[in-house]
Motif scaffolding. Structure first.
Motif, PDB file in Angstrom:
ATOM      1  N   VAL A 106     -19.357 -32.851  17.023  1.00 37.85           N
ATOM      2  CA  VAL A 106     -19.267 -34.273  16.656  1.00 37.85           C
ATOM      3  C   VAL A 106     -19.478 -34.486  15.158  1.00 37.85           C
ATOM      4  CG1 VAL A 106     -19.940 -35.052  18.954  1.00 37.85           C
ATOM      5  CG2 VAL A 106     -21.709 -34.696  17.207  1.00 37.85           C
ATOM      6  N   SER A 107     -20.143 -33.553  14.486  1.00 36.86           N
ATOM      7  CA  SER A 107     -20.436 -33.733  13.064  1.00 36.86           C
ATOM      8  C   SER A 107     -19.472 -32.972  12.154  1.00 36.86           C
ATOM      9  CB  SER A 107     -21.872 -33.302  12.760  1.00 36.86           C
ATOM     10  OG  SER A 107     -22.066 -31.930  13.064  1.00 36.86           O
ATOM     11  N   LEU A 108     -18.331 -32.547  12.679  1.00 37.98           N
ATOM     12  CA  LEU A 108     -17.355 -31.844  11.847  1.00 37.98           C
ATOM     13  C   LEU A 108     -16.847 -32.764  10.737  1.00 37.98           C
ATOM     14  CD1 LEU A 108     -15.115 -29.886  14.399  1.00 37.98           C
ATOM     15  CD2 LEU A 108     -16.656 -28.908  12.680  1.00 37.98           C
ATOM     16  N   PRO A 109     -16.774 -32.276   9.507  1.00 34.64           N
ATOM     17  CA  PRO A 109     -16.209 -33.083   8.417  1.00 34.64           C
ATOM     18  C   PRO A 109     -14.731 -33.370   8.644  1.00 34.64           C
ATOM     19  CG  PRO A 109     -17.470 -31.218   7.570  1.00 34.64           C
ATOM     20  CD  PRO A 109     -17.312 -30.984   9.035  1.00 34.64           C
ATOM     21  N   ARG A 110     -14.238 -34.380   7.984  1.00 31.82           N
ATOM     22  CA  ARG A 110     -12.847 -34.834   8.145  1.00 31.82           C
ATOM     23  C   ARG A 110     -11.848 -33.706   7.916  1.00 31.82           C
ATOM     24  NH1 ARG A 110      -8.238 -35.963   8.432  1.00 31.82           N
ATOM     25  NH2 ARG A 110      -7.138 -37.914   8.013  1.00 31.82           N
ATOM     26  N   HIS A 111     -12.076 -32.857   6.936  1.00 29.80           N
ATOM     27  CA  HIS A 111     -11.121 -31.799   6.605  1.00 29.80           C
ATOM     28  C   HIS A 111     -11.671 -30.416   6.948  1.00 29.80           C
ATOM     29  CE1 HIS A 111      -8.565 -34.714   4.636  1.00 29.80           C
ATOM     30  NE2 HIS A 111      -9.593 -35.160   3.946  1.00 29.80           N
ATOM     31  N   ALA A 112     -12.442 -30.325   8.037  1.00 29.07           N
ATOM     32  CA  ALA A 112     -13.014 -29.034   8.430  1.00 29.07           C
ATOM     33  C   ALA A 112     -11.927 -28.028   8.790  1.00 29.07           C
ATOM     34  CB  ALA A 112     -13.964 -29.225   9.611  1.00 29.07           C
ATOM     35  N   LEU A 113     -10.864 -28.489   9.445  1.00 30.68           N
ATOM     36  CA  LEU A 113      -9.750 -27.614   9.812  1.00 30.68           C
ATOM     37  C   LEU A 113      -8.618 -27.796   8.807  1.00 30.68           C
ATOM     38  CD1 LEU A 113     -11.379 -27.887  12.540  1.00 30.68           C
ATOM     39  CD2 LEU A 113      -9.208 -27.430  13.681  1.00 30.68           C
ATOM     40  N   LEU A 143     -15.528 -39.728   6.497  1.00 32.66           N
ATOM     41  CA  LEU A 143     -16.205 -38.456   6.197  1.00 32.66           C
ATOM     42  C   LEU A 143     -16.137 -37.498   7.371  1.00 32.66           C
ATOM     43  CD1 LEU A 143     -19.446 -39.787   4.440  1.00 32.66           C
ATOM     44  CD2 LEU A 143     -17.415 -38.810   3.350  1.00 32.66           C
ATOM     45  N   TRP A 144     -15.868 -38.046   8.561  1.00 27.54           N
ATOM     46  CA  TRP A 144     -15.986 -37.260   9.787  1.00 27.54           C
ATOM     47  C   TRP A 144     -14.636 -37.109  10.463  1.00 27.54           C
ATOM     48  CZ3 TRP A 144     -20.700 -35.699   9.076  1.00 27.54           C
ATOM     49  CH2 TRP A 144     -21.636 -36.570   8.533  1.00 27.54           C
ATOM     50  N   LEU A 145     -14.475 -36.000  11.176  1.00 27.08           N
ATOM     51  CA  LEU A 145     -13.272 -35.791  11.964  1.00 27.08           C
ATOM     52  C   LEU A 145     -13.276 -36.688  13.196  1.00 27.08           C
ATOM     53  CD1 LEU A 145     -10.658 -34.236  12.451  1.00 27.08           C
ATOM     54  CD2 LEU A 145     -12.010 -32.422  13.556  1.00 27.08           C
TER      55      LEU A 145
END
Length: 303
Positions: A140-147, A188-190
């Motif tokens: 749930v806390s993955l950043p917007r551009h984690a992938l 900020l978040w995915l």
């Protein structure tokens, strides 16, 4: 100390705080001055709790009293009076392949019939839970551009701020890309929700509801059960235990080893198919079968 020296994660800090405050209330605010007799009253108050809960509470208090002694706030450490419940660690709940297939069939039905943004979000969440074994908090806390496009992995900061590399499947990449197209560019978040990100409680509710729609009993499914299924099904497919430890982010391989006890059927099949005596035993069995058939047919062996 837990945050600065031990590097404990936020959820760990909250758990320690709850256990310490609960014990302090039972001792009428005199926890830091408690002696062995006072700690024995805690043990009596915890009699109806599960062993794992008692073990966690005792561990928190032992660390607390060790801190008090190290810092010179008291000369002794009375934590020897705390209970140390034994017993085997319970096996994790695991979904079989049929239940997993039912979950993904329900996701496909929703996308086909509705195709709403919330369906796309749920699909991305489940693909990452089961496809990569993420913890609920990590997910749930993955950043917007984690992938990143073209990068088949992401780098996670998990428990104790430890970093690990997590492979991401093409399916998960596709599902996340479909969902990410609907995420505000300034997020900020995915998986945003309000001013923050999706909560673990809401994720739990979404997975329970999906399970109910797919015919999976509510008590059998949760975000963590999908993580267990990821680990167990990888092990069934021949994954190395050390690789599984790295994928799950376990600090101690003893934590990972619990998955070796989950599927006894696979262990039996492994012995029957890989043991060096298997071929010899199978050959002897076939020979005995032929002799029995010959005896029944009245065949007399030559020579």
């Amino acid at each position: 100390m837990m945050a600065a020296e031990a590097g404990a994660a936020r959820n760990t800090l909250l758990a320690y705080e709850r256990d310490l405050r609960g014990a302090s209330q039972l001792l009428h605010g005199r926890l830091s001055a408690a002696d062995a007799a006072a700690l024995n009253t805690l043990a009596e108050a915890w009699l109806d709790l599960q062993r794992a809960t008692v073990a966690r509470k005792s561990a928190a208090l032992r660390r607390f009293f060790a801190f008090l002694q190290d810092e010179g706030f008291r000369a002794d450490d009375p934590s020897a009076a705390l209970p140390r419940p034994g017993g085997a660690r319970p096996l994790p709940k695991v979904l079989d392949h049929g239940a997993i297939d039912a979950l993904f069939a329900e996701l496909e039905r929703r996308k086909r019939e509705h195709g709403g943004t919330l369906d796309l979000r749920l699909c991305a969440l489940v693909e990452l839970l089961y496809g990569s074994g993420l913890r609920a908090t990590e997910l749930v806390s993955l950043p917007r551009h984690a992938l990143q496009p073209g990068r088949p992995y992401l780098i996670l900061r998990g428990k104790g701020t430890k970093e690990r590399l997590v492979p991401i499947s093409d399916r998960a990449h596709e599902a996340v890309a479909e969902w990410a197209a609907h995420v505000p560019r300034d997020s900020l978040w995915l998986f945003p929700s309000g001013k923050s990100h999706l909560s673990r409680v809401r994720l739990y509710q979404l997975i329970k509801a999906l399970g109910a729609a797919a015919g999976v009993p509510p008590e059998r499914i949760s975000p963590h059960v999908l993580r267990h299924a990821f680990a167990t099904h990888l092990l069934e497919g021949g994954a190395d235990l050390r690789a599984l430890q790295l994928l799950l982010g376990h600090a101690d391989i003893a934590t990972t080893q619990i998955y070796t006890h989950v599927d006894s059927r696979r262990l039996v099949e492994l012995v029957n198919s890989r043991h060096p005596l298997t071929d010899a035993m199978a050959g002897a069995g076939k020979a005995a079968g032929r002799r029995q058939e010959e005896d029944e047919a009245g065949v007399v062996p030559a020579g």
